[in-house]
Scaffold this active site. Structure first.
Site, PDB file in Angstrom:
ATOM      1  N   ILE A  67       0.825  -1.202   0.000  1.00 18.05           N
ATOM      2  CA  ILE A  67       0.000   0.000   0.000  1.00 18.05           C
ATOM      3  C   ILE A  67       0.865   1.260   0.000  1.00 18.05           C
ATOM      4  CG2 ILE A  67      -0.174   0.121   2.523  1.00 18.05           C
ATOM      5  CD1 ILE A  67      -2.952   0.904  -0.018  1.00 18.05           C
ATOM      6  N   ALA A  87      -6.009  -2.795   4.145  1.00 15.86           N
ATOM      7  CA  ALA A  87      -4.583  -3.046   4.369  1.00 15.86           C
ATOM      8  C   ALA A  87      -4.080  -2.278   5.578  1.00 15.86           C
ATOM      9  CB  ALA A  87      -3.782  -2.643   3.133  1.00 15.86           C
ATOM     10  N   SER A 130     -10.774   1.073  13.827  1.00 16.16           N
ATOM     11  CA  SER A 130     -10.750   0.128  14.942  1.00 16.16           C
ATOM     12  C   SER A 130     -11.237   0.774  16.226  1.00 16.16           C
ATOM     13  CB  SER A 130      -9.312  -0.379  15.142  1.00 16.16           C
ATOM     14  OG  SER A 130      -9.165  -1.057  16.368  1.00 16.16           O
ATOM     15  N   TYR A 154      -0.815   1.327  17.451  1.00 15.21           N
ATOM     16  CA  TYR A 154      -1.815   0.860  16.490  1.00 15.21           C
ATOM     17  C   TYR A 154      -3.062   1.734  16.548  1.00 15.21           C
ATOM     18  CZ  TYR A 154      -5.375  -2.081  14.309  1.00 15.21           C
ATOM     19  OH  TYR A 154      -6.397  -2.550  13.524  1.00 15.21           O
ATOM     20  N   ARG A 218     -15.203  -7.140  25.915  1.00 19.18           N
ATOM     21  CA  ARG A 218     -15.103  -6.883  24.484  1.00 19.18           C
ATOM     22  C   ARG A 218     -16.474  -7.051  23.833  1.00 19.18           C
ATOM     23  NH1 ARG A 218     -10.944  -5.467  26.034  1.00 19.18           N
ATOM     24  NH2 ARG A 218      -8.820  -5.943  25.355  1.00 19.18           N
ATOM     25  N   GLU A 278       0.702  -5.951  27.327  1.00 17.95           N
ATOM     26  CA  GLU A 278       0.870  -4.501  27.218  1.00 17.95           C
ATOM     27  C   GLU A 278       0.120  -3.955  26.003  1.00 17.95           C
ATOM     28  OE1 GLU A 278       4.579  -1.282  27.264  1.00 17.95           O
ATOM     29  OE2 GLU A 278       4.950  -3.408  26.883  1.00 17.95           O
ATOM     30  N   GLY A 279      -0.557  -2.843  26.205  1.00 16.72           N
ATOM     31  CA  GLY A 279      -1.234  -2.158  25.113  1.00 16.72           C
ATOM     32  C   GLY A 279      -2.684  -2.548  24.916  1.00 16.72           C
TER      33      GLY A 279
END
Length: 328
Positions: A67, A87, A130, A154, A218, A278-279
């Site tokens: 990309i 992508a 996201s 992210y 979630r 982590e994260g």
């Protein structure tokens, strides 16, 4: 219709490519086959889409490329009516290890795509975002007006990408829609996710391992629901310029998910716990009222139905999909 799916050999992109090819559209897939997980799964996505195209009389073309390749992206976008931009360098934990790589693919790559789409006046760009953009909740469920304070590179990259898409709509008039996915699961999903780990271990007689205390929550969204809302945006302009949550009506804690999977496969197994990763966000929960209002979006698959369907699919495809079987 001519449809370009970036990241179209991946999980969600592969399902979209298969769907559109099966509807008789001409589909081009761009994917660089990043070895983030077993590439055999991507090969299955490609095979499914090719078979769908052959059965429906459409066409399917696979382009192995990145990309971030401006010339290649420009050539592909020039031939497309609608672009589905899936992508990305996936993975919250991977982004903590390699933030520059995540920025290159997810932000720079998105800019490359949007510029090409603007030059060639495509009908619409549908971008995958996201729930990671939200970070720590100030309230739940998250609506689209909730503050965005990502807790991982992210999440930051996805926030930047969707905001660029919004600006390209506002400033340049490029029709764009960004969809904030909430933990999508289903056949051919990435094998390094909580659900796949639970299923794999239980099928091998091993207890599911929970990272943290299991109270993390979630929304788990079945891939067919995600596929349906993306397909609607092929011609529906009701959400142009918008950012929308795409989640489920089922919010479940990780311990309960592990119990649901365990009870479906082997109720005698105990649960195990280890250190949190982590994260990872502590909680995600989608308010989908905006997507419902604009597009009539209503998820059709609840978590228990989805888990049962996924386990059945997993058993039928375990030989090539399960990492413990493949590597034995």
């Amino acid at each position: 219709m001519q449809i370009l799916v970036t990241g179209g050999a991946g999980f969600i992109g592969g399902h979209l490519a298969e769907h559109f090819a099966g509807e008789g559209h001409d589909v081009v897939v761009l994917d660089n086959f990043e070895p983030y997980y077993d590439l055999g799964i991507k090969d299955r996505n490609v095979e499914a889409a090719r078979n769908a195209a052959e059965a429906a009389g459409g066409s399917y073309e696979l382009v192995d490329g990145s990309i971030t390749d401006e010339e290649q992206v420009d050539d592909l976008v020039a031939g497309a009516d609608v672009v589905y931009h899936q992508a990305a360098q996936a993975g919250v934990r991977k982004s903590v290890e390699q933030p520059e790589k995540v920025n290159e693919y997810n932000v720079d790559g998105t800019m490359t795509l949007l510029e090409a789409a603007r030059r060639h006046d495509v009908e619409r760009v549908v971008l995958a975002s996201s729930s990671s953009v939200y970070g720590k909740p100030e309230y739940l469920p998250y609506d689209e007006d909730h503050p965005t304070t990502p807790v991982s590179p992210y999440g930051v990259s996805k926030l930047a990408s969707e905001q660029y898409a919004r600006v390209y709509n506002e400033v340049y008039g490029l029709p764009t829609v960004a969809l904030r996915y909430f933990t999508v699961y289903g056949p051919r999903m990435r094998p390094n996710m909580a659900m796949t780990n639970f299923v794999s271990r239980c099928l091998h007689g091993e207890p599911p391992v929970i990272y943290g205390d299991g109270t993390q929550t979630r929304d788990f969204t079945y891939v067919d629901d995600v596929k349906r809302v993306n397909a609607q945006l092929l011609e529906d302009d009701s959400a142009d310029g918008e950012i929308l949550n795409v989640g489920s009506t089922d919010n479940i804690d990780i311990q309960t998910l592990a119990e649901v999977v365990r009870d479906e496969i082997d109720p005698s197994l105990e649960l195990e716990y280890t250190d949190p990763r982590e994260g990872d966000a502590e909680h995600t929960h989608a308010d989908i009222s905006k997507a419902n209002e604009l597009l009539g979006y209503e998820p059709a698959v609840d978590i228990r139905q989805g888990v049962s369907t996924f386990i059945d699919w997993y058993r039928a495809n375990q030989e090539w999909y399960d990492p413990l079987v493949r590597n034995s």
